[in-house]
Motif scaffolding. Structure first.
Motif, PDB file in Angstrom:
ATOM      1  N   SER A  66      37.577  50.085  33.584  1.00  0.00           N
ATOM      2  CA  SER A  66      38.288  48.879  33.997  1.00  0.00           C
ATOM      3  C   SER A  66      37.884  47.614  33.249  1.00  0.00           C
ATOM      4  CB  SER A  66      38.093  48.651  35.500  1.00  0.00           C
ATOM      5  OG  SER A  66      36.739  48.438  35.804  1.00  0.00           O
ATOM      6  N   ARG A  67      36.784  47.638  32.523  1.00  0.00           N
ATOM      7  CA  ARG A  67      36.377  46.392  31.866  1.00  0.00           C
ATOM      8  C   ARG A  67      36.849  46.312  30.417  1.00  0.00           C
ATOM      9  NH1 ARG A  67      32.077  42.279  33.845  1.00  0.00           N
ATOM     10  NH2 ARG A  67      32.338  40.703  32.232  1.00  0.00           N
ATOM     11  N   LEU A  81      27.960  47.197  37.395  1.00  0.00           N
ATOM     12  CA  LEU A  81      27.663  47.107  38.823  1.00  0.00           C
ATOM     13  C   LEU A  81      28.950  47.306  39.621  1.00  0.00           C
ATOM     14  CD1 LEU A  81      25.055  46.463  40.512  1.00  0.00           C
ATOM     15  CD2 LEU A  81      26.133  44.259  40.977  1.00  0.00           C
ATOM     16  N   ARG A  82      28.858  48.127  40.657  1.00  0.00           N
ATOM     17  CA  ARG A  82      29.996  48.317  41.550  1.00  0.00           C
ATOM     18  C   ARG A  82      30.271  46.997  42.282  1.00  0.00           C
ATOM     19  NH1 ARG A  82      31.693  53.247  43.612  1.00  0.00           N
ATOM     20  NH2 ARG A  82      29.810  54.306  42.924  1.00  0.00           N
ATOM     21  N   ALA A 114      39.452  36.775  33.493  1.00  0.00           N
ATOM     22  CA  ALA A 114      39.433  36.799  34.961  1.00  0.00           C
ATOM     23  C   ALA A 114      37.993  36.834  35.465  1.00  0.00           C
ATOM     24  CB  ALA A 114      40.204  38.014  35.462  1.00  0.00           C
ATOM     25  N   LEU A 115      37.161  37.668  34.850  1.00  0.00           N
ATOM     26  CA  LEU A 115      35.784  37.809  35.339  1.00  0.00           C
ATOM     27  C   LEU A 115      34.930  36.603  34.979  1.00  0.00           C
ATOM     28  CD1 LEU A 115      35.347  41.645  34.805  1.00  0.00           C
ATOM     29  CD2 LEU A 115      35.301  40.406  36.985  1.00  0.00           C
ATOM     30  N   ARG A 116      35.299  35.904  33.928  1.00  0.00           N
ATOM     31  CA  ARG A 116      34.563  34.668  33.618  1.00  0.00           C
ATOM     32  C   ARG A 116      34.891  33.597  34.661  1.00  0.00           C
ATOM     33  NH1 ARG A 116      34.996  36.130  28.096  1.00  0.00           N
ATOM     34  NH2 ARG A 116      36.944  35.003  27.830  1.00  0.00           N
ATOM     35  N   ARG A 117      36.162  33.545  35.050  1.00  0.00           N
ATOM     36  CA  ARG A 117      36.534  32.608  36.116  1.00  0.00           C
ATOM     37  C   ARG A 117      35.790  32.972  37.409  1.00  0.00           C
ATOM     38  NH1 ARG A 117      42.622  30.907  37.549  1.00  0.00           N
ATOM     39  NH2 ARG A 117      42.251  29.916  35.544  1.00  0.00           N
ATOM     40  N   VAL A 118      35.749  34.262  37.698  1.00  0.00           N
ATOM     41  CA  VAL A 118      35.036  34.747  38.886  1.00  0.00           C
ATOM     42  C   VAL A 118      33.566  34.305  38.839  1.00  0.00           C
ATOM     43  CG1 VAL A 118      34.083  36.867  39.888  1.00  0.00           C
ATOM     44  CG2 VAL A 118      36.552  36.684  39.444  1.00  0.00           C
ATOM     45  N   ALA A 133      32.315  39.654  41.530  1.00  0.00           N
ATOM     46  CA  ALA A 133      31.454  39.505  40.348  1.00  0.00           C
ATOM     47  C   ALA A 133      30.754  40.808  39.976  1.00  0.00           C
ATOM     48  CB  ALA A 133      30.412  38.408  40.603  1.00  0.00           C
ATOM     49  N   THR A 134      30.762  41.114  38.683  1.00  0.00           N
ATOM     50  CA  THR A 134      30.110  42.316  38.176  1.00  0.00           C
ATOM     51  C   THR A 134      29.810  42.128  36.701  1.00  0.00           C
ATOM     52  OG1 THR A 134      30.318  44.700  37.808  1.00  0.00           O
ATOM     53  CG2 THR A 134      32.344  43.411  37.675  1.00  0.00           C
ATOM     54  N   TYR A 135      28.934  43.005  36.175  1.00  0.00           N
ATOM     55  CA  TYR A 135      28.647  42.980  34.743  1.00  0.00           C
ATOM     56  C   TYR A 135      28.098  44.348  34.369  1.00  0.00           C
ATOM     57  CZ  TYR A 135      27.318  41.224  30.167  1.00  0.00           C
ATOM     58  OH  TYR A 135      27.232  41.039  28.817  1.00  0.00           O
ATOM     59  N   PHE A 136      28.107  44.638  33.084  1.00  0.00           N
ATOM     60  CA  PHE A 136      27.542  45.887  32.585  1.00  0.00           C
ATOM     61  C   PHE A 136      26.076  46.002  33.008  1.00  0.00           C
ATOM     62  CE2 PHE A 136      30.522  44.367  29.238  1.00  0.00           C
ATOM     63  CZ  PHE A 136      31.469  45.361  29.330  1.00  0.00           C
TER      64      PHE A 136
END
Lengths: 381, 381
Positions: free
Chosen positions: A282-283, A291-292, A320-324, A339-342
């Motif tokens: 998904s990323r 991270l789930r 989108a994830l940067r805005r998050v 929020a998540t990251y590798f």
């Protein structure tokens, strides 16, 4: 604790540290390991800026750069910029992301405007440009994080005397890499963060060491670094017991004091257990461990659209994830859920925020303690 | 190479070998390790027969028995026999299996007839009966392969002075097991064969060792064995470097000379790489790792019905796969494509058929070599 990889790279500890954060790279290099700057998400201008800073802060000690030079990707050869690539995103995918964000109280993100028109990352053009910049600095290692490094990278490394490394997740890929002229193989188990295969470190490392030895018949075997789940010195000893010449680490630096990790995500990492990661497309469009979170859960749902190919999925997910991340930092509840990251499964062992330098020294001490403890078992026979 | 687990179990090597084959159990025990008979698929009569044989062949040396005493399962407390359980299989599932077999030229399997009416395995009743038999023999260890051992197992072990072991796939389960009174924790990584969780051995072992140490505060910590992917002595050294007191092995014995593994499957194992396994619910209803085959592929397909709960899924899969094994042995092409069995990713390192005794001795030599090699690294500092 010197291994052949120490001679090859001019380092004291067989510990390589992948990080997008220049401070971590410099701290590890200055502590006797080798910092490797992950540049896949940098613009060429940012990369030049970061490498200049590193040069000013490592006093000539060795460091490396890691790129993603993918062999195949959507829009290859079409010369699309970010605005052009955006057209490859189906309406259903945009709607899915907009609704997912809205369900967590986050505004939808707008398509890139003409002002945000730039050359997309995760493409050959971007990799070539970054490579030019990297080789203008005194790097000791250049790594390709995904697939066989293209011939232009291998040749450039050979002629400049810079070691070329590549990450692999299977034995077959390791053999192909050695045949392509790679100097250092990073055998990365499925427990690692970021792009990963399905075979675990415990099995992959001895399998790759053996395969590389066979394919190197005649000359000295290409050294193999172990990666995947390694965040402490006991695991480093385990990796060397498996036949690795050293370790390649990534996740452990994400909870360092110096790390640029978004604060809400760093807090999640420190609290997380090893079961809290997921391998998902998904990323980036390719399977990567992260991270789930509510974001990954939504994409794993049976009703989710399939991930788009690289680099299009990133165009959908990253803004989108940067805005998050920005909203999460200000305490936004919905954004904190998303929020998540590798990160790898080693996140379960990352329970404190420490300076990178302290992590290196602790790993060296733990390594020595583990090796001495093992030696005692033999002595007692 | 003595560790606390050697004292506890009266063995020379901290190597435990899980096998359904009595010859392997005896060979490992006689070579200085501890053989553990996997009895989950034995009838009580078969178990009695096998244990009597083992007693006659190990000259009083220690061995163990491994059961599956599940806490929850379909039909619990309903007293259904195999014929009664069959009624819990939906028509669509029967049809799916019949069509899958037919597509490979294998006759459908008939529902169990009145003559095949017996107490189903993977139930509490079966586990209790097997436990009675096991404790009538001079066992040194009793293990529960799935979940917290029931109180009747733990109490029985305590009063008989038999060590109670249990397999875990997460830190939280390990803590629960220690609190339930288990004497030995087997931390089994996701790369293992059979029922497995999602965390790899490299991460799970140090995480569990640390958690068990914390929960054992005050007394000596419960010893932790490492399991998952371990098929050679270098990996054994790695496991001990991670803090394990020894290793629990399973897959490596499936390609031994003595193993009862179906010949076509044994040949597949020897040829397989580490990427050729899959974690699937299709065999028992709970996620278990097995060799990828036309059978597992069909169940992983989006069109496949969801796996049924334990023990109903086994009633659907085991008779079919036993028929497949018999046909595969006679050279039936479709059956060879379907044939599969539980195995871990270590299958990629299992490339030769050897006597079990030779495997034990080779592991001990490889262990010593790995530890000495590591020691050399420290000496050079």
């Amino acid at each position: 604790m010197r291994t052949p990889i120490c001679e090859l790279l001019g380092i004291e500890l067989p510990l390589l540290a992948f990080s997008h954060c220049r401070d971590v790279v410099a701290a590890v290099t200055n502590a006797g390991g080798l910092g490797v700057l992950g540049a896949a998400s940098h613009t060429p201008e940012q990369l030049e800026h970061e490498l200049r800073w590193i040069d000013d802060n490592v006093a000539g000690r060795p460091y490396g750069v890691d790129l993603i030079a993918p062999a195949t990707y959507a829009g290859k050869g079409e010369g699309r910029d970010t605005v052009g690539l955006w057209d490859l995103i189906p309406d259903g995918h945009r709607k899915f992301v907009d609704e997912l964000l809205a369900a967590h109280g986050v505004e939808p993100h707008d398509p890139p405007s003409a002002g945000q028109r730039h050359r997309p990352r995760l493409t050959e053009e971007h990799a070539r440009e970054c490579l030019d910049i990297a080789f203008a600095h005194p790097i000791s290692l250049i790594a390709n994080a995904l697939g066989v490094p293209p011939a232009y990278m291998v040749e450039r490394g050979k002629s400049a005397g810079v070691a070329v490394a590549a990450l692999v997740g299977t034995k077959a890929h390791a053999v192909r890499q050695v045949e392509a002229g790679v100097d250092i193989i990073v055998a990365q188990g499925s427990e690692a963060g970021g792009h990963v295969g399905e075979v675990s470190t415990m099995v992959l490392v001895p399998e790759v060491v053996d395969a590389v030895r066979q394919v190197s018949a005649g000359g000295p075997p290409v050294p193999v670094l172990a990666a995947g789940g390694i965040v402490n010195g006991a695991q480093m000893a385990a990796a060397l017991a498996l036949g690795a010449a050293g370790v390649w680490t990534g996740s452990v630096w994400l909870t360092c004091e110096e790390a640029e990790t978004a604060p809400a995500t760093k807090a999640k990492f420190v609290a997380a257990g090893s079961s809290d990661t997921v391998r998902s497309r998904s990323r980036t469009g390719k399977p990567s461990r992260q991270l789930r979170s509510a974001w990954t859960d939504a994409w794993e749902d049976a009703a989710a659209p399939p991930a788009l190919p690289m680099p299009v999925q990133s165009l959908l997910s990253e803004p989108a994830l940067r805005r998050v991340d920005r909203l999460a930092e200000s305490g936004h509840e919905g954004a904190r859920e998303l929020a998540t990251y590798f990160v790898g499964q080693g996140v379960g062992l990352m329970n404190r925020v420490r300076p990178a330098r302290e992590v290196v020294y602790t790993m060296a001490e733990e390594f020595a303690a583990a090796v001495e403890r093992l030696g005692t078992l033999l002595d007692e026979d």
